[in-house]
Design an enzyme around this catalytic site. Structure first.
Site, PDB file in Angstrom:
ATOM      1  N   SER A   1       0.952  -0.968   0.039  1.00 50.69           N
ATOM      2  CA  SER A   1      -0.067  -0.025  -0.144  1.00 50.69           C
ATOM      3  C   SER A   1       0.972   1.340  -0.002  1.00 50.69           C
ATOM      4  CB  SER A   1      -0.914   0.078   1.137  1.00 50.69           C
ATOM      5  OG  SER A   1      -1.820   0.897   1.093  1.00 50.69           O
TER       6      SER A   1
ATOM      7  N   HIS B   1      -7.499  -5.466  -0.186  1.00 47.53           N
ATOM      8  CA  HIS B   1      -6.320  -4.628   0.194  1.00 47.53           C
ATOM      9  C   HIS B   1      -5.633  -5.187   1.381  1.00 47.53           C
ATOM     10  CE1 HIS B   1      -4.110  -0.916  -0.559  1.00 47.53           C
ATOM     11  NE2 HIS B   1      -4.050  -0.619   0.639  1.00 47.53           N
TER      12      HIS B   1
END
Ligand SMILES: *[C@@H]1O[C@H](CO)[C@@H](O)[C@H](O)[C@H]1NC(C)=O
Length: 474
Positions: A237, A440
């Site tokens: 990320s 995610h």
């Protein structure tokens, strides 16, 4: 702005043929300026009101949307995970990882954990290192640097436990594993001369991490292990944002590093699917308000977004919603989510960051660009010498890169990953995680992490380690 206006007006006035007529026009000019200042202050107060109203409205919409999400799940016969244990005491007994720090957890699992400290621009950065597996006695020259994402820490890489958490898996495979903690997070909170509640302390985004901190960490590792040590970088990320920013700002690290692995790349964000997207305009507006109130850390209780999350803390029916907010924002994948570990995940997620980081990301979402911080027209001139902030020049990225992405990642969408792929001058390898629902955060905690992700990371790392192919595997 008023000063510039004054200068322009003065030079125009002095060119007037009847110079004696300057006196009354001066008086009226200053009166006008005075009125402007008063109305500017009134505007600021009005702006504050309107922004606050806007936040309240967004907050309502946010709750409505979340209720829809809950209804949807229930209508489809699925279940929401109730992330709260009925008694915190019993869950503590179940798993001490809830209260232990990263070195404590690693040690409890039988691995060695070292803490190394690097000072960068006065920030005291503490890294956690697993130098070898439980059975090896030597430290390998093969080195991996793990860089966590937003609101996170080195805990990201171990929360999933031995056999699954990437740090353990890499150590077991014979790598020397270094996990950074970025400035401002719970392990890297100290500063040599700034107080941690000062504006100066929080005046950073991932830009400064990429420009100063990660290079300092890499230099430190080379100092310890020798300058010929090849280090591979794995980021998740925001850890990928930092990688790409660093490779453009400090291009020499394209040659120093061996390879870069981007898990859930966050570089272009205009196609983001997460409801966080609707927060972007608010986040960038509120930065101003919050700076007036002296709040520079993001998500402290008295910041505007902190207030949104604190509405979640009551005993009302909202608590189920609020406890599931992580899934709402990041995508939910029931099959890969180990409910038993949720208290551990929640206790380690959510370490603070700066407002500037949040605003910088909001700017990326709104502009669709991968660019440095936008201070607004006037300050941009002062800081960059241009009216808008410079883009990070991805054409400088020559390090071998592999992008890992997934279909159900609400923050890193297929289109945005493709945009990154298109911009890189050396085409990166791509890996689509073979699970339609992979989200995610599954990169950190998927039950099937070994099959879906870790094996691929290991074989890609090996492929980039030709120098060490003769290294004896202890
Ligand atoms: C979930 O985590 C617990 C605690 O680490 C572990 O014992 C269990 O096997 C995990 N469940 C699955 C399905 O992997």
């Amino acid at each position: 702005m008023h000063i510039a206006l004054l200068l322009v007006t003065l030079s125009a006035a002095s060119a007037a043929p009847n110079s004696w007529s300057l006196v009354p026009s001066f008086n009226s000019f200053f009166k006008e300026q005075g009125d402007n200042v008063v109305s500017w202050y009134n505007d600021a107060a009005n702006m504050k009101d309107s922004v606050e109203n806007y936040v309240e409205e967004q907050q309502r919409m946010f709750k409505d949307k979340f209720n829809d999400y809950v209804d949807d799940i229930q209508e489809n016969g699925r279940h929401l995970v109730d992330s709260t244990y009925s008694s915190r005491e019993s869950s503590l007994l179940d798993n001490p990882d809830i209260i232990l720090s990263v070195p404590g957890i690693i040690t409890r699992n039988g691995y060695i954990c070292e803490t190394h400290t690097v000072i960068s621009q006065g920030y005291v950065l503490n890294m956690h290192r697993i130098p070898r597996s439980r059975s090896h006695s030597d430290v390998s020259p093969k080195t991996v640097l793990l860089q966590h994402g937003l609101f996170a820490s080195s805990a990201d890489w171990i929360m999933n436990g031995p056999g699954k958490g990437l740090a353990y898996v890499l150590a077991d495979a014979g790598y020397d594993v270094w996990m950074t903690n970025i400035r401002g997070n719970r392990y890297s909170k100290d500063h040599v001369w700034y107080k941690t509640n000062s504006q100066e302390y929080w005046d950073f985004s991932w830009h400064e991490v990429a420009l100063y901190d990660v290079p300092a960490v890499i230099d430190y590792i080379m100092e310890i292990k020798g300058t010929d040590t090849k280090i591979s970088y794995i980021g998740h990320s925001m850890g990928t944002t930092i990688l790409f920013a660093m490779l453009t700002l400090r291009p020499e690290y394209n040659n120093i590093l061996t390879a870069g692995f981007a898990l859930a790349p966050v570089v272009y964000l205009s196609d983001m699917k997460s409801p966080l997207k609707s927060m972007a305009p608010i986040a960038s507006n509120l930065a101003y308000i919050d700076s007036l109130q002296g709040t520079y850390e993001f998500i402290p209780k008295n910041s505007a977004l902190g207030q949104i999350s604190s509405t979640c803390s009551g005993e009302n029916m909202d608590s189920l919603i609020c406890k599931n907010i992580v899934f709402y924002l990041c995508g939910f994948n029931e099959r890969q989510f180990n409910k038993t570990l949720l208290p551990v995940f929640l206790s380690h997620l959510g370490t603070g960051t700066s407002w500037k980081t949040a605003v910088h990301f909001s700017q990326e979402i709104l502009s669709g660009k991968f660019a440095q911080f936008d201070y607004g027209y006037w300050k941009n001139w002062r800081v960059y010498g241009t009216q808008s902030p410079p883009d990070y020049d991805l054409s400088k990225v020559t390090l071998p890169i592999k992008l890992f992405w997934s279909k159900n990642d609400l923050l890193s969408s297929e289109k945005d990953v493709q945009a990154l792929y298109d911009k890189l001058p050396v085409k990166p390898d791509m890996f689509l995680v073979p699970d339609e629902k992979f989200n995610h955060l599954d990169y950190l905690w998927a039950i099937d992490a070994p099959r879906l992700l870790n094996n691929e990371i290991l074989s890609s790392l090996e492929a980039h380690m030709p120098d060490y192919s003769f290294t004896v595997r202890f």
